[in-house]
Design a protein around this motif. Structure first.
Motif, PDB file in Angstrom:
ATOM      1  N   LEU A   5       0.828  -1.180   0.000  1.00 21.40           N
ATOM      2  CA  LEU A   5       0.000   0.000   0.000  1.00 21.40           C
ATOM      3  C   LEU A   5       0.875   1.247   0.000  1.00 21.40           C
ATOM      4  O   LEU A   5       1.623   1.480   0.939  1.00 21.40           O
ATOM      5  N   ARG A   6       0.747   2.009  -1.059  1.00 16.70           N
ATOM      6  CA  ARG A   6       1.571   3.213  -1.155  1.00 16.70           C
ATOM      7  C   ARG A   6       0.666   4.434  -1.156  1.00 16.70           C
ATOM      8  O   ARG A   6      -0.072   4.678  -2.092  1.00 16.70           O
ATOM      9  N   ILE A   7       0.752   5.191  -0.100  1.00 14.20           N
ATOM     10  CA  ILE A   7      -0.068   6.379   0.030  1.00 14.20           C
ATOM     11  C   ILE A   7       0.789   7.607  -0.230  1.00 14.20           C
ATOM     12  O   ILE A   7       1.774   7.827   0.459  1.00 14.20           O
ATOM     13  N   SER A   8       0.418   8.358  -1.222  1.00 11.34           N
ATOM     14  CA  SER A   8       1.230   9.518  -1.592  1.00 11.34           C
ATOM     15  C   SER A   8       0.973  10.680  -0.638  1.00 11.34           C
ATOM     16  O   SER A   8       0.059  10.656   0.175  1.00 11.34           O
ATOM     17  N   ASP A   9       1.797  11.691  -0.784  1.00  9.32           N
ATOM     18  CA  ASP A   9       1.699  12.889   0.057  1.00  9.32           C
ATOM     19  C   ASP A   9       0.270  13.403   0.143  1.00  9.32           C
ATOM     20  O   ASP A   9      -0.298  13.564   1.223  1.00  9.32           O
ATOM     21  N   THR A  10      -0.278  13.691  -0.999  1.00 13.91           N
ATOM     22  CA  THR A  10      -1.594  14.310  -1.032  1.00 13.91           C
ATOM     23  C   THR A  10      -2.656  13.349  -0.512  1.00 13.91           C
ATOM     24  O   THR A  10      -3.609  13.757   0.162  1.00 13.91           O
ATOM     25  N   GLU A  11      -2.486  12.093  -0.820  1.00 14.92           N
ATOM     26  CA  GLU A  11      -3.457  11.113  -0.348  1.00 14.92           C
ATOM     27  C   GLU A  11      -3.493  11.047   1.177  1.00 14.92           C
ATOM     28  O   GLU A  11      -4.534  10.781   1.769  1.00 14.92           O
ATOM     29  N   TRP A  12      -2.341  11.287   1.762  1.00 20.06           N
ATOM     30  CA  TRP A  12      -2.296  11.271   3.225  1.00 20.06           C
ATOM     31  C   TRP A  12      -3.281  12.253   3.841  1.00 20.06           C
ATOM     32  O   TRP A  12      -3.895  11.973   4.862  1.00 20.06           O
ATOM     33  N   GLU A  13      -3.404  13.388   3.215  1.00 22.57           N
ATOM     34  CA  GLU A  13      -4.324  14.368   3.780  1.00 22.57           C
ATOM     35  C   GLU A  13      -5.745  13.837   3.763  1.00 22.57           C
ATOM     36  O   GLU A  13      -6.497  13.991   4.731  1.00 22.57           O
ATOM     37  N   LEU A  14      -6.089  13.200   2.670  1.00 23.50           N
ATOM     38  CA  LEU A  14      -7.411  12.580   2.583  1.00 23.50           C
ATOM     39  C   LEU A  14      -7.582  11.545   3.679  1.00 23.50           C
ATOM     40  O   LEU A  14      -8.569  11.541   4.420  1.00 23.50           O
ATOM     41  N   MET A  15      -6.625  10.680   3.764  1.00 20.29           N
ATOM     42  CA  MET A  15      -6.718   9.595   4.738  1.00 20.29           C
ATOM     43  C   MET A  15      -6.854  10.148   6.150  1.00 20.29           C
ATOM     44  O   MET A  15      -7.622   9.623   6.968  1.00 20.29           O
ATOM     45  N   ARG A  16      -6.140  11.170   6.427  1.00 21.60           N
ATOM     46  CA  ARG A  16      -6.189  11.695   7.785  1.00 21.60           C
ATOM     47  C   ARG A  16      -7.570  12.225   8.148  1.00 21.60           C
ATOM     48  O   ARG A  16      -8.035  12.021   9.273  1.00 21.60           O
ATOM     49  N   VAL A  17      -8.223  12.836   7.196  1.00 20.96           N
ATOM     50  CA  VAL A  17      -9.556  13.292   7.568  1.00 20.96           C
ATOM     51  C   VAL A  17     -10.513  12.109   7.690  1.00 20.96           C
ATOM     52  O   VAL A  17     -11.405  12.109   8.539  1.00 20.96           O
ATOM     53  N   VAL A  18     -10.339  11.116   6.868  1.00 20.61           N
ATOM     54  CA  VAL A  18     -11.230   9.951   6.982  1.00 20.61           C
ATOM     55  C   VAL A  18     -10.960   9.209   8.285  1.00 20.61           C
ATOM     56  O   VAL A  18     -11.886   8.735   8.947  1.00 20.61           O
ATOM     57  N   TRP A  19      -9.702   9.107   8.640  1.00 21.69           N
ATOM     58  CA  TRP A  19      -9.397   8.461   9.922  1.00 21.69           C
ATOM     59  C   TRP A  19     -10.016   9.263  11.066  1.00 21.69           C
ATOM     60  O   TRP A  19     -10.507   8.689  12.039  1.00 21.69           O
ATOM     61  N   ALA A  20      -9.971  10.549  10.906  1.00 22.18           N
ATOM     62  CA  ALA A  20     -10.488  11.401  11.975  1.00 22.18           C
ATOM     63  C   ALA A  20     -12.001  11.252  12.101  1.00 22.18           C
ATOM     64  O   ALA A  20     -12.550  11.324  13.210  1.00 22.18           O
ATOM     65  N   GLN A  21     -12.635  11.029  10.998  1.00 22.61           N
ATOM     66  CA  GLN A  21     -14.089  10.925  11.064  1.00 22.61           C
ATOM     67  C   GLN A  21     -14.593   9.999   9.974  1.00 22.61           C
ATOM     68  O   GLN A  21     -14.648  10.374   8.803  1.00 22.61           O
ATOM     69  N   SER A  22     -14.930   8.816  10.371  1.00 26.93           N
ATOM     70  CA  SER A  22     -15.443   7.895   9.377  1.00 26.93           C
ATOM     71  C   SER A  22     -16.660   7.186   9.964  1.00 26.93           C
ATOM     72  O   SER A  22     -16.719   6.986  11.182  1.00 26.93           O
ATOM     73  N   PRO A  23     -17.591   6.779   9.122  1.00 28.80           N
ATOM     74  CA  PRO A  23     -17.610   7.041   7.682  1.00 28.80           C
ATOM     75  C   PRO A  23     -17.903   8.491   7.380  1.00 28.80           C
ATOM     76  O   PRO A  23     -18.517   9.186   8.173  1.00 28.80           O
ATOM     77  N   ALA A  24     -17.450   8.917   6.217  1.00 28.77           N
ATOM     78  CA  ALA A  24     -17.693  10.282   5.781  1.00 28.77           C
ATOM     79  C   ALA A  24     -17.966  10.272   4.281  1.00 28.77           C
ATOM     80  O   ALA A  24     -17.329   9.512   3.549  1.00 28.77           O
ATOM     81  N   THR A  25     -18.892  11.080   3.874  1.00 23.45           N
ATOM     82  CA  THR A  25     -19.171  11.177   2.440  1.00 23.45           C
ATOM     83  C   THR A  25     -18.110  12.054   1.789  1.00 23.45           C
ATOM     84  O   THR A  25     -17.397  12.798   2.464  1.00 23.45           O
TER      85      THR A  25
END
Lengths: 137, 137
Positions: A5-25
DNA sequence: ACGGATAGACCACAAACGTAGTCATGCGGA
DNA sequence: TCCGCATGACTACGTTTGTGGTCTATCCGT
């Protein structure tokens, strides 16, 4: 488990918000992203969401007419993997120089320094040669 | 000064050997790379050297019929930049969780832990509320 | 019922990356 | 002197990343 699993720089930002609050639309995620960084383009975010789904980093369930995304990988796992690859790359796998660098170069508040000290104190209850030790009160 | 400098994962390995020993010819660099990782292909290394020169991360002087490469950016600067972008990406810019993670998750030898403790002790000579203190023997 | 806002599906595209091959050339040994 | 080998120069090419656009089905409000 999957380190492929390779998460790029920008993808990390996405992941962090989803981790912070999931599920999220997608809309919620985009809202949270643009909240802290207005330069986020909604379309870009959606593309990245799709890519993360493709990478099996995110899953989704239909919710109304949209999708609700949930992480398929734990933040802890990703953080661990990223940290390891980072120390490997930048410090040649040697952790200590890195910590030294971080403590020396970055600005930690005195409070944070104290927390760290406390952490270290707990970490090794019996140091090889502690100058002194005292049972906890 | 130039933070526009982006050193990729693989390029870091190159840079680290040049930092370790510069100036170094391509042949020397390749030798050092393959020494620790036999999967390095000489051609790949040469391409990356050229790219790093293009990025102004490396400079070179003719030495005999080959080039001797030298870093144009300091290791400390790059390490600092990489560290900062790493904490930013993975920990959202918050350094403390990262240190906590590293101390908790990664295995540091007791000795390393001691070094860290010493480092921290020096770092903040006057902690807000030290439980106790005693002058060194 | 209709028109506009929206969500997701699919597409585009340049730059960076990882990986390596071909070309031309000059040095050094046979 | 002539050949081959090492070197740098240039080229290739599939993948990933960052950034967004188009197309289509749809839901909601008027």
């Amino acid at each position: 488990m999957k380190k492929n699993l390779r998460i790029s720089d920008t993808e990390w930002e996405l992941m962090r918000v989803v981790w912070a609050q999931s599920p999220a639309t997608a809309a919620e995620i985009i809202a949270m992203l643009t909240a802290r960084d207005p330069t986020w383009h909604p379309k870009t975010a959606r593309t990245l969401l799709a890519r993360l789904v493709g990478k099996k980093a995110l899953g989704y369930q239909p919710q109304g007419r949209a999708y609700a995304y949930t992480p398929l990988v734990s933040e802890a796992d990703c953080v661990a993997a990223a940290s390891e690859s980072f120390v490997e790359r930048v410090f040649g796998g040697s952790l200590r120089p890195m910590l030294v660098h971080l403590v020396e170069q970055q600005k930690l508040t005195p409070q944070e320094l104290d927390e760290l000290r406390a952490l270290l104190a707990k970490k090794s209850p019996a140091a090889p040669k502690p100058p002194r030790k005292r049972p906890a009160p």
